[in-house]
Structures are given as structure tokens and as C-alpha cells.
Design a protein around this motif. Structure first.
Motif, mmCIF file in Angstrom:
data_model
loop_
_atom_site.group_PDB
_atom_site.id
_atom_site.type_symbol
_atom_site.label_atom_id
_atom_site.label_comp_id
_atom_site.label_asym_id
_atom_site.label_seq_id
_atom_site.Cartn_x
_atom_site.Cartn_y
_atom_site.Cartn_z
ATOM 1 N N LEU A 53 0.819 -1.225 0.000
ATOM 2 C CA LEU A 53 0.000 0.000 0.000
ATOM 3 C C LEU A 53 0.849 1.269 0.000
ATOM 4 N N THR A 54 2.162 1.129 0.225
ATOM 5 C CA THR A 54 3.015 2.321 0.175
ATOM 6 C C THR A 54 3.436 2.632 -1.264
ATOM 7 N N ASP A 55 2.992 1.800 -2.209
ATOM 8 C CA ASP A 55 3.292 1.971 -3.634
ATOM 9 C C ASP A 55 2.031 2.537 -4.313
ATOM 10 N N ARG A 56 2.093 3.826 -4.665
ATOM 11 C CA ARG A 56 0.884 4.498 -5.183
ATOM 12 C C ARG A 56 0.304 3.783 -6.406
ATOM 13 N N VAL A 63 -7.421 -0.700 -6.932
ATOM 14 C CA VAL A 63 -8.706 0.008 -6.777
ATOM 15 C C VAL A 63 -9.413 0.087 -8.135
ATOM 16 N N ASN A 64 -8.649 0.392 -9.185
ATOM 17 C CA ASN A 64 -9.280 0.526 -10.505
ATOM 18 C C ASN A 64 -9.715 -0.816 -11.095
ATOM 19 N N ARG A 92 5.004 6.103 6.105
ATOM 20 C CA ARG A 92 4.713 5.542 4.778
ATOM 21 C C ARG A 92 3.448 4.680 4.795
ATOM 22 N N ILE A 93 3.297 3.821 5.795
ATOM 23 C CA ILE A 93 2.111 2.947 5.806
ATOM 24 C C ILE A 93 0.898 3.647 6.440
ATOM 25 N N ASN A 94 1.115 4.415 7.515
ATOM 26 C CA ASN A 94 -0.057 4.984 8.213
ATOM 27 C C ASN A 94 -0.592 6.254 7.556
ATOM 28 N N LEU A 95 0.270 6.998 6.837
ATOM 29 C CA LEU A 95 -0.217 8.247 6.221
ATOM 30 C C LEU A 95 -0.157 8.223 4.691
ATOM 31 N N ASP A 96 1.045 7.961 4.117
ATOM 32 C CA ASP A 96 1.147 8.006 2.645
ATOM 33 C C ASP A 96 0.173 7.003 2.015
ATOM 34 N N ALA A 97 0.155 5.780 2.540
ATOM 35 C CA ALA A 97 -0.726 4.747 1.963
ATOM 36 C C ALA A 97 -2.193 5.165 2.086
ATOM 37 N N THR A 98 -2.534 5.807 3.208
ATOM 38 C CA THR A 98 -3.924 6.259 3.408
ATOM 39 C C THR A 98 -4.285 7.301 2.342
ATOM 40 N N GLN A 99 -3.339 8.217 2.085
ATOM 41 C CA GLN A 99 -3.561 9.250 1.056
ATOM 42 C C GLN A 99 -3.771 8.593 -0.313
ATOM 43 N N PHE A 100 -2.891 7.641 -0.668
ATOM 44 C CA PHE A 100 -2.999 6.985 -1.986
ATOM 45 C C PHE A 100 -4.371 6.308 -2.125
ATOM 46 N N LEU A 101 -4.758 5.612 -1.070
ATOM 47 C CA LEU A 101 -6.011 4.845 -1.105
ATOM 48 C C LEU A 101 -7.225 5.778 -1.215
ATOM 49 N N GLU A 103 -7.343 8.848 -2.370
ATOM 50 C CA GLU A 103 -7.404 9.536 -3.667
ATOM 51 C C GLU A 103 -7.866 8.579 -4.769
ATOM 52 N N ALA A 104 -7.373 7.340 -4.729
ATOM 53 C CA ALA A 104 -7.802 6.354 -5.739
ATOM 54 C C ALA A 104 -9.295 6.069 -5.579
#
Ligand SMILES: NC(=O)c1ccc[n+]([C@@H]2O[C@H](COP(=O)([O-])OP(=O)(O)OC[C@H]3O[C@@H](n4cnc5c(N)ncnc54)[C@H](OP(=O)(O)O)[C@@H]3O)[C@@H](O)[C@H]2O)c1
Length: 303
Positions: A53-56, A63-64, A92-101, A103-104
Motif C-alpha cells: 500500500l506504500t506503492d501508489r 482500486v481501478n 509511509r504505511i499509516n499516512l502516505d498509503a492512506t492518502q494513496f487509497l 485519492e484512488a
């Protein structure tokens, strides 16, 4: 003529190899109204899809491809002590991954429910309502407050569910802050001091999973299901009380364990962050399993 409603919705569960995620995936899979896909990383098995999940790009792709209506975002680093030692990896896992998810999800109109914690509160003035201002004492709680904010910033219609310390079907005793106590309970030849100061509300993951499915179903009907929610059991236990309850359930002596009133730890934890759950109760959703009963089934394989 009888009409059968064949409408099913899709749910994507992150952290589906974890303590809570396993119960959430099981709950949705047991319902004919849902098609569920569980994501995992290091513990991905045949029935779980491996996604970092840390990989945008990986997040966008899953998701798509799956096109969920609902995403339950349960994946996180939640060890308070690990987080204090590795704030960068945790971000990376608690914030960046949350943002990626988020937004997707927003791009395909999927609803996100972000799983958060009672550790967003300082524990000085319980019980805490969903409208109370967080004041976290440790990096874990601080990061979760940021995760909540960014989730609701991407889309104010998204949800946050705060939960307290969890227990349930485990892969090993150390997997939950509750079940780990059983190692001390069983070791009757070693004297142990167990915290008797901080008040906790140990909650069965199956109860949380039920609440999440019910809340998701309500969301599909009612756009007002958004913002912050709390769910928790309402029986108060210190860790020492939990240990005594476990010992009694299995007829183990408690002479080797004693209450510790000092609460020393590498990270600050709230003394009592009891969650006011009335917002969910007022929706007609309610499931609370008694600790003294559920803990027996959970620990039986580890006697
Ligand atoms: N457990 C509690 O007492 C408690 C209390 C309050 C709130 N919460 C919250 O509840 C949620 C679930 O907690 P939990 O106890 O189920 O956690 P857990 O058992 O530690 O599971 C964490 C999950 O996150 C996944 N994960 C970690 N890094 C990942 C990455 N880079 N990419 C994809 N997945 C990754 C793990 O996958 P792999 O293992 O497959 O790598 C695992 O499925 C968390 O948000 C936590 O903060 C838990």
C-alpha cells in the motif's frame, strides 16, 4: 411472482491478514450482499491479494481493477513502541498509503472507512464523544489523528471508526495486547507484575467487524453516514483484571501475578480513553460480546 434482490456490492479490505482485517473480511464474505477482496502484504495467502500500500501505482491498480463501492482501510503499523522507533517507516504505511487509497477511491466514487484508535485521546476526561477534540500522548495517536484528517479532507463524506484495544482469533498469543497476557498467566513458576492502573475496554474483533458491515450497508442508503464514529465494548478491565479473568476461566492459580500501579512504558498511553458509542447505537447498530465468555474460545487453543 417472487422477486429476489440480487444486488451485491464490492468491498475492499486492507490489512486483511491482520487481527482486525481477518475478522472484517470473514464478516463481509459471510454475507451474500457483498463481494469481498482482502489485501495483505507480507502474509498474503491464496485468498488474499498481495499489494504494497506504500506503492501508489499498486494502490491505483487494485482500486481501478476491483472497483469497490466500499474500502475498509484496516492496514497500519499499530505497535506503539515500533512507531516511536521508526517514525519514517510508519508515516509511509499509516499516512502516505492512506492518502494513496483515499485519492484512488475518490476517483471512482468509492466510500472509505479509516480505522483509527482511542489513543487519539489523552485519557484524562472520559468518556469521549465523536465531537471531542483529540489530544494524543504518543506518535501512534498523533499519526492516527493525521490519518483521520487527511481521509476526511480527501472527501468529507468518508468515515473514521475509532476502536479500543482488540482481541479475537489470533495466530500467536503476542498478536494482541490482550492475549499476550496469557503467557504470564500460564507461567505459574514466574512472578509477574501486571498493569492495574490503565483502564481498558477490550473489544472482540468480530463485534467491530459486524458494526463495520452494518455501517457500510447504512452508508449505501444514507449519505449522512460520514465523519467520525466510535465502537467499543463497555466492560472496563485493567490488564491485571484481564489476566485474573483468564486465570479463573481455566482454573489457573493467580498467586504468581500481582497488580502493578506504576504504568511505566517506552511511550505514553492514556489512562482511560473510554469511547462514547452513542452515535452508532443511535443508528440501531449494537454488538458487544462479554469478555469473560469470548476470551475462553480465543485462548483455548493456547492452553
Ligand atoms: N489491535 C488493536 O488492539 C487495535 C486497537 C485500536 C486500533 N487498531 C487499528 O485497527 C487497525 C487494524 O489493526 P490490527 O490489529 O488488525 O493490525 P495488525 O494485526 O498489525 O495488521 C496490520 C495489517 O497491515 C498490513 N500492512 C502493513 N504494512 C503494509 C503494507 N506496506 N502494504 C499492505 N499492507 C500492509 C499487514 O499486512 P501483512 O501482515 O500481510 O504484511 C496487516 O494485514 C489498524 O488501523 C490499527 O491501528 C488496532
Amino acid at each position: 411472482m417472487q422477486f429476489i434482490n440480487m444486488t451485491t456490492h464490492r468491498v475492499l479490505v486492507t490489512g486483511a491478514s491482520g487481527l482486525l482485517g481477518r475478522a472484517i473480511l470473514k464478516e463481509f464474505k459471510a454475507s451474500s450482499s457483498w463481494e469481498a477482496l482482502g489485501l495483505a502484504f507480507s502474509r498474503a495467502r491464496a485468498d488474499l491479494k498481495k499489494v504494497d500500500l506504500t506503492d501508489r501505482k499498486a494502490v491505483n491498480d487494485v482500486v481501478n481493477e476491483f472497483k469497490p463501492d466500499v474500502i475498509i482501510h484496516s492496514a497500519a503499523e499499530r505497535s506503539v513502541d515500533v512507531i516511536e522507533k521508526d517514525p519514517e517507516g510508519t508515516k509511509r504505511i499509516n499516512l502516505d498509503a492512506t492518502q494513496f487509497l483515499c485519492e484512488a477511491a475518490d476517483a471512482i466514487n468509492a466510500w472509505v472507512l479509516f480505522i483509527s484508535t482511542d489513543y487519539v485521546f489523552d485519557g484524562k476526561n472520559p468518556p469521549y464523544k465523536v465531537t471531542d477534540e483529540p489530544n494524543p500522548l504518543n506518535l501512534y495517536g498523533k499519526g492516527k489523528v493525521e490519518g483521520e484528517k487527511l481521509t476526511l479532507k480527501v472527501n468529507s463524506g468518508y468515515g473514521v471508526l475509532r476502536v479500543p484495544v482488540l482481541y479475537g482469533e489470533i495466530e500467536k498469543l503476542s498478536e494482541s495486547a490482550v492475549t499476550v497476557l496469557f503467557s504470564k498467566v500460564k507461567d505459574t513458576s514466574t512472578k509477574s507484575l501486571i498493569d492495574a492502573k490503565q483502564q481498558r475496554f477490550p473489544t472482540l474483533v468480530d463485534d467491530i467487524a459486524y458494526v463495520i458491515r452494518e455501517l457500510s450497508e447504512k452508508k449505501l442508503q444514507d449519505p449522512e453516514i460520514k465523519g467520525i464514529f466510535h465502537w467499543s465494548n463497555n466492560e472496563v478491565y485493567t490488564k491485571y483484571d484481564m489476566a485474573v479473568t483468564m486465570a479463573k476461566a481455566f482454573g489457573i492459580s493467580t498467586e504468581h501475578i500481582a497488580p502493578d500501579m506504576s504504568s511505566s512504558s517506552t511511550a505514553n498511553r492514556p489512562d482511560n480513553s473510554q469511547l462514547d458509542c452513542s452515535r452508532i447505537e443511535n443508528l440501531g447498530i449494537n454488538k458487544r460480546t462479554k469478555f469473560s465468555e469470548a476470551i475462553v474460545d480465543v485462548l483455548k487453543p493456547y492452553l
